[in-house]
Write a protein that holds these residues in place. Structure first.
Motif, PDB file in Angstrom:
ATOM      1  N   TRP A 222      -2.362   5.403   3.368  1.00 52.10           N
ATOM      2  CA  TRP A 222      -2.827   5.795   4.700  1.00 52.10           C
ATOM      3  C   TRP A 222      -4.030   4.966   5.164  1.00 52.10           C
ATOM      4  N   PRO A 224      -4.495   1.611   5.733  1.00 52.42           N
ATOM      5  CA  PRO A 224      -4.263   0.695   6.869  1.00 52.42           C
ATOM      6  C   PRO A 224      -4.127   1.428   8.193  1.00 52.42           C
ATOM      7  N   LEU A 225      -3.426   2.563   8.188  1.00 51.10           N
ATOM      8  CA  LEU A 225      -3.258   3.310   9.434  1.00 51.10           C
ATOM      9  C   LEU A 225      -4.607   3.807   9.945  1.00 51.10           C
ATOM     10  N   VAL A 227      -7.545   2.424   9.450  1.00 47.78           N
ATOM     11  CA  VAL A 227      -8.274   1.267   9.990  1.00 47.78           C
ATOM     12  C   VAL A 227      -7.776   0.923  11.389  1.00 47.78           C
ATOM     13  N   LEU A 228      -6.449   0.945  11.571  1.00 48.55           N
ATOM     14  CA  LEU A 228      -5.876   0.630  12.889  1.00 48.55           C
ATOM     15  C   LEU A 228      -6.314   1.644  13.934  1.00 48.55           C
TER      16      LEU A 228
END
Length: 598
Positions: A222, A224-225, A227-228
């Motif tokens: 989770w 990367p999500l 951070v986005l």
């Protein structure tokens, strides 16, 4: 069966474009009937008739092409520039009705099939008119490859009938009627969708298509999500700061560009200079006879009439040139009173008055606009889109009135195309309850209309401001009818200002309120729809959309106007002139080189 041979071509089965699981060539009779009914017999005649020979084991199939037209067949590309330009204008004008057929799911397969040709040399010119051969074929075995058609079409008949290309990679989750270009590229689109579905499936599957194992998502996955999401929030906050907002406007390029409008104005200026030179030459060489008749070089009067010999009483009726130096008085022009079963004759002015109407549009914000319109069929009225734009929203109201109507009529909007700059068209089709008004006959010319005398009719705003009947109408008197204004002039030039937009520029004075009114030739046929005015330093220039564009717009509507292509031959009631004895010395221009004073 057409009996004039044009050419013969050897084909392979893979070259045949199919429609409904049958080669388009085998559906020629059905195709010709469709084109004749929906586009007119002249459009149907542009496509040569095929005679297919199936061949045998030793010989490949062949197609022989025939036409009903008589004359030498010459490739379009081999014509001199002037002839080629005329043929290309004719081709573009008569192909336009196929756009509607190509976008109709019920007829698109046939229409797109007939628009498929191997190359640019498949357009021949016979008797001055283009004839298309080798239609229904695509080279190199591409007949069954729909994905190859859009690019190939753009290089062939697409030059004369542009179709909007599909957006690469775009798919729809809900059904929509296919556009012409989307149908041409159906194979490519299907491949894109199939490839996308395969890519999205992914993973390992068992024999029945189910996943062999479930993937476990760990908390680390989770990151990367997260951070986005943080980045997206920061960007959104920045965009909300004053002065940093960015808005994507999309593709807002107009169909009619400023450069196209500038080119049209320059062409019109050149034609106006040529017209001025022609008039000056006529003035310099004119002779005023003793009976008061002015004769210009060429032996005709400025109105295009042949003067009688001196001492001879002229016939009351006479034929006039449609491109006379000066238009004839509309009250002296006699025309057939055709339309809705009417017969006999009437004056050009009476014919126009019976078919031209005032259009009043009111929007929800109480904004009222006025314009002009004309009858195109029983209970059917054409005007410009910009005339009724204020009434297009919910609660809008359109009213049609005129001297030929017993009372003002509420109008329903059946079809609309506009604005002009964005769509290339400026038309609106209205329906009223009164079906008694006769329609205009539509003239679709086979040649140029340049120098043709024309009449513009309508209700210009600067005239309505002083019209007592219009003031009474605005005050609620439904019996009041404003007076119709007619002006005359000459077609100065013809110009294509967009991919499918063709204009007639003419000298008949127009002003705001003439929009949507008819432009009529001296035989009472509709030749254009007045749409806008450009103000010049010395005069205003009137611009009318051509009848070819109008007929393309009317495709698929209840309007089915009578269409003619014959050149105009005006019939004029002569004014009375004094009779001077032919023997009167010094009065005959042929015997006396010195012109008499007028």
């Amino acid at each position: 069966m057409a009996d004039h041979f044009l050419s013969k071509i050897t084909v392979a089965p893979a070259d045949l474009v199919t429609a409904g699981d049958r080669p388009v060539l085998e559906r020629h009779a059905e195709l010709r009937a469709l084109l004749a009914e929906r586009a007119g017999p002249e459009v149907a005649a542009m496509f040569a008739e095929p005679l297919v020979s199936r061949g045998n084991d030793a010989a490949p199939p062949t197609v022989s092409w025939y036409t009903e037209a008589e004359g030498e067949a010459r490739p379009l590309s081999a014509l001199p520039p002037g002839e080629r330009d005329r043929a290309e204008r004719y081709l573009a004008d008569h192909l336009r009705p196929l756009r509607v057929l190509a976008e109709d799911p019920a007829t698109s397969d046939l229409a797109l099939g007939v628009l498929s040709v191997p190359g640019g040399d498949d357009i021949l010119v016979v008797g001055g008119k283009p004839v298309i051969v080798n239609w229904g074929l695509l080279p190199g075995g591409d007949g069954a490859n729909a994905g190859s058609r859009p690019a190939h079409y753009a290089d062939t008949l697409g030059r004369f009938l542009p179709l909007t290309p599909p957006v690469p990679g775009t798919t729809h989750t809900a059904p929509h009627p296919p556009t012409a270009a989307a149908a041409l590229g159906a194979g490519a689109a299907a491949g894109t969708v199939a490839g996308t579905a395969t890519a999205e499936t992914g993973g390992e599957t068992g024999a029945e298509g189910r996943p062999d194992r479930l993937r476990v998502i760990t908390p680390l996955a989770w990151v990367p999500l997260l951070v986005l999401l943080i980045l997206a929030g920061a960007i959104l906050a920045w965009l909300l700061l004053p002065g940093t907002r960015l808005f994507h406007t999309g593709d807002t390029r107009p169909v009619i560009t400023d450069q196209a409008a500038l080119d049209a104005a320059r062409a019109n200026n050149a034609d106006m200079r040529a017209r001025a030179l022609l008039l000056q030459e006529a003035i310099d060489g004119a002779v005023c006879r003793a009976d008061g008749v002015l004769v210009v070089p060429g032996g005709l009067t400025p109105e295009g009439l042949t003067p009688p010999p001196l001492g001879t009483e002229p016939e009351r009726r006479a034929g006039a040139a449609p491109d006379a130096l000066l238009p004839n008085d509309a009250q002296r022009v006699v025309v057939p009173n055709r339309g809705d079963g009417e017969t006999g004759e009437t004056t050009l002015l009476q014919l126009i008055e019976a078919r031209t109407v005032l259009v009043i549009a009111r929007g929800t914000a109480s904004k009222t606009t006025t314009g002009s319109g004309f009858v195109i069929g029983p209970g059917l009225v054409v005007t410009n889109q910009h005339v009724i734009a204020s009434a297009q929203g919910e609660g809008g109201q359109i009213v049609v009135t005129g001297a030929a109507l017993a009372e003002p009529q509420q109008a329903d909007l059946l079809k609309v195309m506009g604005p002009l700059q964005d769509t290339g068209g400026d038309f609106a089709l209205l329906r009223i309850g009164d079906t008694s008004l006769p329609p205009f006959i539509v003239h679709r010319p086979t040649g140029s209309l340049k120098l043709t005398n024309v009449i513009a009719a309508g209700y210009p705003g600067d005239v309505l401001e002083l019209d007592a009947a219009f003031k009474a109408l605005k005050s609620g008197d439904m019996t009041a009818v404003p007076g119709l204004t007619v002006t005359d002039g000459t077609v100065n030039t013809e110009q294509q200002i967009g991919p499918a937009t063709h204009m007639l520029m003419h000298s008949a004075p127009l002003s705001e309120g003439n929009s949507g009114g008819p432009l009529v030739d001296m035989c009472g046929r509709l030749v254009g729809v007045n749409s806008f005015v450009k103000q010049g330093s010395m005069q205003n220039r009137g611009y009318a959309l051509t009848t070819g564009d109008l007929l393309a717009f009317l495709n698929g509507t209840p309007a089915a106007p009578e269409i003619v292509s014959e050149a105009c031959a005006p019939l004029i009631v002569r004014p009375q002139v004094a009779t001077v004895p032919a023997s009167d010395p010094g009065t005959d221009p042929e015997t006396d080189p010195e012109p008499a004073e007028n």
